[in-house]
Enzyme design. Structure first.
Site, PDB file in Angstrom:
ATOM      1  N   TRP A 150      89.865  89.824 102.503  1.00  0.00           N
ATOM      2  CA  TRP A 150      89.405  89.378 103.822  1.00  0.00           C
ATOM      3  C   TRP A 150      88.691  88.048 103.676  1.00  0.00           C
ATOM      4  O   TRP A 150      87.478  87.995 103.440  1.00  0.00           O
ATOM      5  CB  TRP A 150      88.486  90.429 104.432  1.00  0.00           C
ATOM      6  CG  TRP A 150      89.173  91.739 104.704  1.00  0.00           C
ATOM      7  CD1 TRP A 150      90.486  91.929 105.005  1.00  0.00           C
ATOM      8  CD2 TRP A 150      88.574  93.044 104.699  1.00  0.00           C
ATOM      9  NE1 TRP A 150      90.748  93.270 105.200  1.00  0.00           N
ATOM     10  CE2 TRP A 150      89.590  93.976 105.014  1.00  0.00           C
ATOM     11  CE3 TRP A 150      87.286  93.525 104.464  1.00  0.00           C
ATOM     12  CZ2 TRP A 150      89.346  95.350 105.107  1.00  0.00           C
ATOM     13  CZ3 TRP A 150      87.043  94.877 104.546  1.00  0.00           C
ATOM     14  CH2 TRP A 150      88.068  95.784 104.874  1.00  0.00           C
ATOM     15  N   GLU A 151      89.424  86.956 103.832  1.00  0.00           N
ATOM     16  CA  GLU A 151      88.853  85.629 103.652  1.00  0.00           C
ATOM     17  C   GLU A 151      88.758  84.870 104.964  1.00  0.00           C
ATOM     18  O   GLU A 151      89.163  85.345 106.018  1.00  0.00           O
ATOM     19  CB  GLU A 151      89.720  84.823 102.670  1.00  0.00           C
ATOM     20  CG  GLU A 151      89.731  85.371 101.262  1.00  0.00           C
ATOM     21  CD  GLU A 151      90.414  84.414 100.311  1.00  0.00           C
ATOM     22  OE1 GLU A 151      90.046  83.233 100.288  1.00  0.00           O
ATOM     23  OE2 GLU A 151      91.339  84.844  99.608  1.00  0.00           O
TER      24      GLU A 151
END
Length: 528
Positions: free
Chosen positions: A345-346
């Site tokens: 999850w960037e």
């Protein structure tokens, strides 16, 4: 991660950004960077586009951003921002748009590694400049999908690359009913990595404030610590459809590797899983990646699928509820008969919508207690960013299990010393942080830690991982019995063709002298 891409590339380079940035430099896909004045737009949709209010009203900006009177490209004011630590000094604005329409985004920037772009349901558009000594115009165009009703316009710098300036930003195109700006823009000061997303100099800067806990975040009794996850000790990242992947038959025959983290599955719109978020490559009808998975398993190996990366829309952004997100993840798990998944999850997904995301993982784990879940997190020079700590703490509070914390042990910038010492220091810092978060001892923390490197040139010009660096760090993780030793990515595990123009942190080669699969052959020596 690490596609991390370029972030100047990929990841955490996945990305992916590498592919997008390379395309931008080559001037394809509607992207261009030219010197000169910004063009006037007949239908300006941005609020306070030139910061002429004397403040960033209408924008959601990093605490490191300021409105200044010099230098300016036009008018009296401009944005001045200095990336530091894990903060890329982003300023963003959410704008309502018309579905099935074409828009053009322009802006003037000054500085090194400045990015201008827009994201939204089915929309990924960006352009960047590696160096703009004077005011330079960046421009990109994009088409909205049938369900796209808003996009997030952003401008940001890159970790450790110094102050940049932005002015005369413009988004032009059809005006939706009720006007363009869709109200208070969502905050987006966090980076992304990887690939990748990671840190620079200041250890105190936080990419985004710790959110006020929602009802679902109320602390509960922490879940029982999972037993150390065994096997799958040296998976390497592979982008099976992007960045000129080698044939899986060649990889299996010549690298010695049969464990892979396949990147990335994203949302192509309406909570629909697709490779790279591309509507033309939905997971539901895929045969190409499935054939690779079958070949890997026939060779005695296995795969995990990584959801997210630095670019595009992660499924948790659009699925709306934990149940819908769990169903989307499950469709991928079922398609490839997965026993492991990776959550990368960037960018805008970093520490965002955590109640929905961890709620989905808790549902999946209740349905299949044997499912192994890894969380990939970009690093700062002192280990986990505040956003990463928040993610882990929310998982603990919500009763979701994380079997492995996979750290992107690169892209934080090398200020002094050796690359080996810096990577070891960051890993040791994370171990201490996991001890505090979970109440573990050091050996238990190591048993749940994955150390991920990036071969050759990384997104940070100060960093270089050679074959010798990989060998040194192999000894380090062996001595500490880490759960996993991996890297971003095998697409890059080959020398660059000198007859073709390549860019820093190229997505399809390492930019160092090497034989094919040099880095992978080092990684495969790790067995926990």
């Amino acid at each position: 991660m690490i596609e991390k891409p370029t972030r100047v590339q990929v990841r955490r380079f996945r990305r992916e950004l590498l592919a997008v940035c390379t395309a931008a430099v080559l001037g394809v896909g509607g992207l261009m960077a030219v010197d000169g004045s910004a063009q006037a737009d007949s239908t300006q949709l941005l609020v306070n586009p030139g910061f002429e209010s004397g403040n960033p009203s209408g924008w959601s900006c990093s605490p490191l951003d300021a409105v200044v009177t010099t230098p300016v490209a036009a008018g009296s004011y401009a944005l001045s921002a200095t990336p530091a630590g894990q903060d890329d000094a982003q300023c963003s604005q959410t704008v309502a748009v018309v579905p099935d329409s074409t828009y053009t985004l322009t802006g003037q920037v000054e500085g090194d590694y400045v990015y201008l772009g827009a994201t939204g349901t089915g929309v990924t558009a960006s352009n960047w400049t590696p160096s703009a000594a004077g005011w330079t115009t960046l421009s990109t165009s994009f088409s909205t999908g049938a369900s796209t009703t808003s996009v997030q316009v952003y401008v940001h710098g890159w970790y450790g690359e110094g102050t940049f300036h932005a002015d005369n930003l413009s988004l032009s195109g059809p005006v939706p009913p009720g006007g363009g700006a869709s109200g208070s823009p969502s905050a987006s000061a966090s980076p992304s990595a990887g690939a990748s997303p990671t840190a620079g100099a200041s250890p105190t800067a936080s990419a985004s404030p710790t959110p006020t806990p929602s009802a679902s975040s109320t602390p509960t009794t922490p879940p029982v610590s999972p037993p150390p996850s065994t096997g799958f000790t040296h998976p390497v990242y592979l982008m099976p459809l992007d960045n000129s992947p080698q044939a899986i038959s060649d990889i299996l025959a010549n690298s010695g590797e049969n464990q892979f983290l396949l990147a990335f599955v994203l949302d192509s719109g309406n909570c629909t899983p697709a490779w790279g978020g591309d509507a033309t490559t939905p997971v539901s009808t895929d045969t190409t990646v499935l054939a690779d998975v079958n070949a890997i398993r026939a060779a005695g190996g296995d795969v995990s699928v990584s959801f997210g990366g630095y670019n595009g829309n992660e499924l948790g952004t659009d699925c709306g509820s934990s149940a819908a997100l769990a169903a989307a993840y499950q469709s991928v798990i079922t398609k490839y008969n997965l026993t492991r998944i990776d959550l990368d999850w960037e960018n805008g997904s970093l520490d965002a919508n955590m109640a929905v995301r961890w709620g989905a993982i808790k549902l999946l784990e209740a349905q299949d207690p044997k499912l192994q879940v890894s969380l990939t997190i970009p690093m700062t020079t002192v280990g986990l960013p505040d956003t990463g700590k928040d993610e882990i703490q929310q998982a603990i509070n919500d009763g979701a299990r994380i079997d492995r914390i996979n750290i992107m042990d690169f892209d934080f910038g090398l200020d002094s010393g050796t690359e080996t010492a810096a990577a070891e220091g960051v890993a040791n810092d994370v171990v201490a942080q996991l001890e505090t978060l979970y109440g573990w001892n050091a050996s238990t923390a190591w048993a749940h830690l994955g150390v991920q490197l990036m071969n050759g040139h990384t997104d940070q010009p100060s960093e270089l991982f050679t074959q010798s660096t990989f060998t040194d760090l192999l000894g380090f993780v062996q001595a500490n019995h880490a759960a996993q030793f991996s890297y971003w990515d095998i697409n890059r595990d080959r020398a660059c063709d000198p007859s073709v123009v390549h860019y820093w942190a190229d997505g399809a080669c390492s930019s160092v002298t090497q034989n094919p699969y040099d880095f992978t052959k080092i990684i495969t020596q790790y067995n926990g």
